[in-house]
Design a protein around this motif. Structure first.
Motif, PDB file in Angstrom:
ATOM      1  N   PRO A 217       0.789  -1.242   0.000  1.00  0.00           N
ATOM      2  CA  PRO A 217       0.000   0.000   0.000  1.00  0.00           C
ATOM      3  C   PRO A 217       0.813   1.280   0.000  1.00  0.00           C
ATOM      4  O   PRO A 217       0.505   2.217  -0.745  1.00  0.00           O
ATOM      5  N   GLY A 218       1.878   1.337   0.805  1.00  0.00           N
ATOM      6  CA  GLY A 218       2.672   2.554   0.857  1.00  0.00           C
ATOM      7  C   GLY A 218       3.367   2.835  -0.461  1.00  0.00           C
ATOM      8  O   GLY A 218       3.336   3.969  -0.969  1.00  0.00           O
ATOM      9  N   PHE A 219       3.985   1.821  -1.044  1.00  0.00           N
ATOM     10  CA  PHE A 219       4.665   1.979  -2.329  1.00  0.00           C
ATOM     11  C   PHE A 219       3.682   2.355  -3.426  1.00  0.00           C
ATOM     12  O   PHE A 219       3.937   3.270  -4.225  1.00  0.00           O
ATOM     13  N   VAL A 220       2.535   1.640  -3.478  1.00  0.00           N
ATOM     14  CA  VAL A 220       1.538   1.901  -4.517  1.00  0.00           C
ATOM     15  C   VAL A 220       0.998   3.325  -4.393  1.00  0.00           C
ATOM     16  O   VAL A 220       0.832   4.032  -5.397  1.00  0.00           O
ATOM     17  N   ARG A 221       0.737   3.762  -3.177  1.00  0.00           N
ATOM     18  CA  ARG A 221       0.210   5.112  -2.978  1.00  0.00           C
ATOM     19  C   ARG A 221       1.212   6.171  -3.445  1.00  0.00           C
ATOM     20  O   ARG A 221       0.845   7.143  -4.107  1.00  0.00           O
ATOM     21  N   ARG A 222       2.496   5.981  -3.116  1.00  0.00           N
ATOM     22  CA  ARG A 222       3.508   6.957  -3.529  1.00  0.00           C
ATOM     23  C   ARG A 222       3.675   6.976  -5.046  1.00  0.00           C
ATOM     24  O   ARG A 222       3.780   8.045  -5.656  1.00  0.00           O
ATOM     25  N   ARG A 223       3.685   5.801  -5.653  1.00  0.00           N
ATOM     26  CA  ARG A 223       3.847   5.735  -7.114  1.00  0.00           C
ATOM     27  C   ARG A 223       2.633   6.345  -7.809  1.00  0.00           C
ATOM     28  O   ARG A 223       2.766   7.047  -8.819  1.00  0.00           O
ATOM     29  N   PHE A 224       1.440   6.069  -7.265  1.00  0.00           N
ATOM     30  CA  PHE A 224       0.215   6.630  -7.828  1.00  0.00           C
ATOM     31  C   PHE A 224       0.247   8.163  -7.770  1.00  0.00           C
ATOM     32  O   PHE A 224      -0.111   8.848  -8.733  1.00  0.00           O
ATOM     33  N   THR A 225       0.700   8.703  -6.654  1.00  0.00           N
ATOM     34  CA  THR A 225       0.783  10.155  -6.497  1.00  0.00           C
ATOM     35  C   THR A 225       1.767  10.752  -7.494  1.00  0.00           C
ATOM     36  O   THR A 225       1.542  11.836  -8.047  1.00  0.00           O
ATOM     37  N   ASP A 226       2.867  10.047  -7.761  1.00  0.00           N
ATOM     38  CA  ASP A 226       3.830  10.520  -8.748  1.00  0.00           C
ATOM     39  C   ASP A 226       3.233  10.501 -10.155  1.00  0.00           C
ATOM     40  O   ASP A 226       3.459  11.430 -10.948  1.00  0.00           O
ATOM     41  N   ARG A 227       2.475   9.447 -10.471  1.00  0.00           N
ATOM     42  CA  ARG A 227       1.899   9.312 -11.809  1.00  0.00           C
ATOM     43  C   ARG A 227       0.733  10.269 -12.028  1.00  0.00           C
ATOM     44  O   ARG A 227       0.510  10.755 -13.133  1.00  0.00           O
ATOM     45  N   PHE A 228      -0.052  10.508 -10.989  1.00  0.00           N
ATOM     46  CA  PHE A 228      -1.276  11.302 -11.109  1.00  0.00           C
ATOM     47  C   PHE A 228      -1.288  12.404 -10.047  1.00  0.00           C
ATOM     48  O   PHE A 228      -2.088  12.377  -9.120  1.00  0.00           O
ATOM     49  N   PRO A 229      -0.416  13.388 -10.175  1.00  0.00           N
ATOM     50  CA  PRO A 229      -0.327  14.415  -9.127  1.00  0.00           C
ATOM     51  C   PRO A 229      -1.573  15.277  -9.011  1.00  0.00           C
ATOM     52  O   PRO A 229      -1.861  15.816  -7.932  1.00  0.00           O
ATOM     53  N   ASP A 230      -2.353  15.423 -10.114  1.00  0.00           N
ATOM     54  CA  ASP A 230      -3.524  16.283 -10.056  1.00  0.00           C
ATOM     55  C   ASP A 230      -4.830  15.496  -9.995  1.00  0.00           C
ATOM     56  O   ASP A 230      -5.919  16.072 -10.049  1.00  0.00           O
ATOM     57  N   SER A 231      -4.745  14.172  -9.862  1.00  0.00           N
ATOM     58  CA  SER A 231      -5.935  13.313  -9.791  1.00  0.00           C
ATOM     59  C   SER A 231      -6.897  13.593 -10.938  1.00  0.00           C
ATOM     60  O   SER A 231      -8.114  13.522 -10.773  1.00  0.00           O
ATOM     61  N   ALA A 232      -6.387  13.876 -12.121  1.00  0.00           N
ATOM     62  CA  ALA A 232      -7.242  14.318 -13.217  1.00  0.00           C
ATOM     63  C   ALA A 232      -7.579  13.220 -14.217  1.00  0.00           C
ATOM     64  O   ALA A 232      -8.475  13.394 -15.018  1.00  0.00           O
ATOM     65  N   ARG A 233      -6.850  12.095 -14.206  1.00  0.00           N
ATOM     66  CA  ARG A 233      -7.079  11.080 -15.227  1.00  0.00           C
ATOM     67  C   ARG A 233      -7.611   9.796 -14.610  1.00  0.00           C
ATOM     68  O   ARG A 233      -6.949   9.179 -13.788  1.00  0.00           O
ATOM     69  N   TRP A 234      -8.800   9.430 -15.030  1.00  0.00           N
ATOM     70  CA  TRP A 234      -9.446   8.201 -14.573  1.00  0.00           C
ATOM     71  C   TRP A 234      -9.483   8.177 -13.052  1.00  0.00           C
ATOM     72  O   TRP A 234      -9.111   7.232 -12.392  1.00  0.00           O
TER      73      TRP A 234
END
Length: 379
Positions: A217-234
């Motif tokens: 969970p911690g790794f996935v959350r950090r990677r997700f934040t890097d990929r989608f910093p503005d929460s704008a896609r999907w």
């Protein structure tokens, strides 16, 4: 009943755990209402409004409910509604619901609040309906809670939000039963929307369709934040991904929020773009089902004909519509819940109020058109 309504705090955690056990037994699948550390953090979050109700005579904690939000979003989720069995006829559920909505929608902090409501009895449906929530759809086999349960989606809006929906020019034809139901039950107009054939399914991945599954969970959350910093896609609001499905070449990443306790999951985002990840939808679905997830859903823009078509091609059913869910400039975009279950659907224990029944019929129609062949009679 004369109840004292207060904001929940860390000092209430022990009594809250006892309340949820008394109401749901040992099978409640949401850790933030059963795990002491998560409960304390949830109560302290500035994006959460968690209220408790105490008996005015004894001081005992007899009711609880929360609206969860998140930074940068004006959408909330009504959840965790629980009233002690000895006080269920007291009106506490309605009191807590109305107080929460007044402090969020009424004060302009949120544009809308949604709730996923149990259908094992009509009580939860009546509570939300009496306080301005309107039905949006039904999601079969959503959660494992001492047995597979079907949930219904309800939502309540701030004034003027529904009137600012952005028109959608066309949608895949299998969404017609759902949109027609929304027109009849909510009074919304999709008269300018065309129903067209679904687009061809995306090309399956070339070569190996094997996926690596990372549950950190911690790794996935950090990677997700890097990929989608503005929460704008999907973007799936209020669902933090804890599982990453990664193609062997590392080119495609699909993020999911999976509950092992409830045996359900939500597909949150695809990288580099949702359209590219859509070709991997079949192996993603198969992998998660084999891992024990019994129900999968995705929340997609009604305006994305291509993504909706891709999910329809893989057996996902349009089970609920969330009008005006997400702001877009001066207007709001409608979203569709696309769901698929790995288990047999059993509606025998389903109990629905009359306003919800048309959505059950719409789901049955969409399911039949997806999974039952068209029979040709030859004389």
């Amino acid at each position: 009943m004369n109840a004292v309504i207060e904001r929940a705090g860390a000092a209430d955690v022990a009594e809250l755990r006892q309340l949820y056990y008394a109401v749901y037994g040992p099978h409640y699948p949401v850790a933030r209402y059963t795990d002491p550390a998560q409960m304390a953090a949830f109560a302290a979050s500035p994006d959460t409004l968690w209220l408790t109700a105490r008996c005015g005579r004894t001081g005992a904690l007899v009711g609880s409910a929360a609206i969860q939000g998140e930074p940068g979003s004006r959408l909330g989720r009504l959840e965790g509604l629980a009233v002690h069995p000895e006080h269920r006829a007291s009106g506490l559920a309605g009191t807590l619901t109305e107080e929460l909505c007044e402090r969020t929608l009424g004060e302009g902090r949120l544009d809308s609040v949604y709730a996923t409501v149990r259908t094992v009895s009509t009580g939860p449906q009546r509570v939300v309906s009496r306080h301005g929530f309107r039905p949006m759809g039904i999601m079969p086999n959503t959660v494992e809670c001492g047995g597979r349960e079907n949930l219904a989606l309800y939502a309540r809006y701030s004034a003027g939000v529904l009137q600012r929906r952005i028109p959608v020019p066309e949608v895949p034809a299998p969404l017609r039963p759902l949109l027609r139901t929304v027109e009849r039950t909510l009074g919304l107009d999709y008269g300018t929307t065309r129903y067209t054939a679904p687009a061809p399914a995306p090309a399956p991945p070339a070569g190996s369709a094997a996926l690596e599954v990372i549950e950190a969970p911690g790794f996935v959350r950090r990677r997700f934040t890097d990929r989608f910093p503005d929460s704008a896609r999907w973007f799936y609001p209020l669902h933090t991904p804890n599982t990453l499905l990664l193609s062997e070449d590392g080119r495609i990443e699909v993020y999911a929020c999976v509950s092992r306790a409830g045996s359900y999951g939500a597909l949150v985002a695809g990288h580099p773009e949702p359209a590219e990840a859509a070709g991997w939808l079949e192996p993603v679905t198969r992998t998660l089902f084999r891992a024990g997830v019994g129900y999968l859903e995705a929340l997609l823009p009604l305006a994305r004909h291509d993504l909706l078509s891709a999910f329809l091609a893989q057996g996902y059913i349009p089970s609920a519509l969330y009008p005006a869910m997400r702001p877009d400039g001066e207007g709001f975009q409608d979203y569709v819940v696309m769901s698929r279950t790995a288990e047999q659907i059993d509606f025998r224990a389903l109990v629905v109020e009359e306003p919800l029944r048309p959505y059950l019929d719409a789901y049955a129609s969409a399911w039949a058109s997806t999974y039952l062949p068209s029979l040709e009679v030859v004389s």
